[in-house]
Write an enzyme that holds these catalytic residues in place. Sequence first.
Site, mmCIF file in Angstrom:
data_model
loop_
_atom_site.group_PDB
_atom_site.id
_atom_site.type_symbol
_atom_site.label_atom_id
_atom_site.label_comp_id
_atom_site.label_asym_id
_atom_site.label_seq_id
_atom_site.Cartn_x
_atom_site.Cartn_y
_atom_site.Cartn_z
ATOM 1 C CB THR A 7 -0.941 0.086 1.215
ATOM 2 O OG1 THR A 7 -1.934 -0.900 1.065
ATOM 3 C CG2 THR A 7 -1.625 1.418 1.320
ATOM 4 N N GLY A 162 4.703 3.746 -7.483
ATOM 5 C CA GLY A 162 4.351 2.481 -8.125
ATOM 6 C C GLY A 162 5.466 1.931 -8.994
ATOM 7 C CB CYS A 165 6.960 0.649 -3.652
ATOM 8 S SG CYS A 165 6.384 -0.429 -2.326
ATOM 9 C CB THR A 168 3.109 0.772 -4.609
ATOM 10 O OG1 THR A 168 3.369 0.849 -3.202
ATOM 11 C CG2 THR A 168 2.230 1.923 -5.027
#
Length: 178
Positions: A7, A162, A165, A168
């Site tokens: 997240t 995104g 990570c 993500t």
Amino acid sequence: MEQYHGTTILSVRRGNSVAMGGDGQVTLGNIVIKATARKVRRLYNGRILAGFAGGTADAFTLFERFEAKLDKHQGNLLRSAVELAKDWRSDRALRRLEAMLSVADREVSLIITGNGDVLEPEQGIVAIGSGGSYAQSAARALLENTELAPRDIVTKSLEIAGDICIYTNRNFTLEVLE
């Protein structure tokens, strides 16, 4: 038992506008379980933005408790956050919940932790979750060096997170209060 990871939740405030966004990926170990989770929501008749990082079931329990606090305190975000944090820290069942909340209204943005902390980060940027530091860095650079609206800063910063990570993705939910 394996832990759920992932997240990125990011909130950016500029002027009279605050935007909050989050990715949609839920990971169990090294497997993506879901790519379209909705981790950012509107609460209290659309006047409060809330996002979570951590266990999904735990987060929904916290959302429910937080909404009850908002109802009890007529939408007063700071008071509701402090009361939730007190309960979270003192209630034996709540203490076991593994999640973190990012909440915002038109005036203030906060992080609520399971340790009983209610934090108001500086510069109007709140970032939580595994990709939070990447999104926060990008948002800070964009906030300081562009005139982009919070909505655009959140979107671009989540895209950057995104890309970096592994927990993500680029499937975002975005909410804005203006």
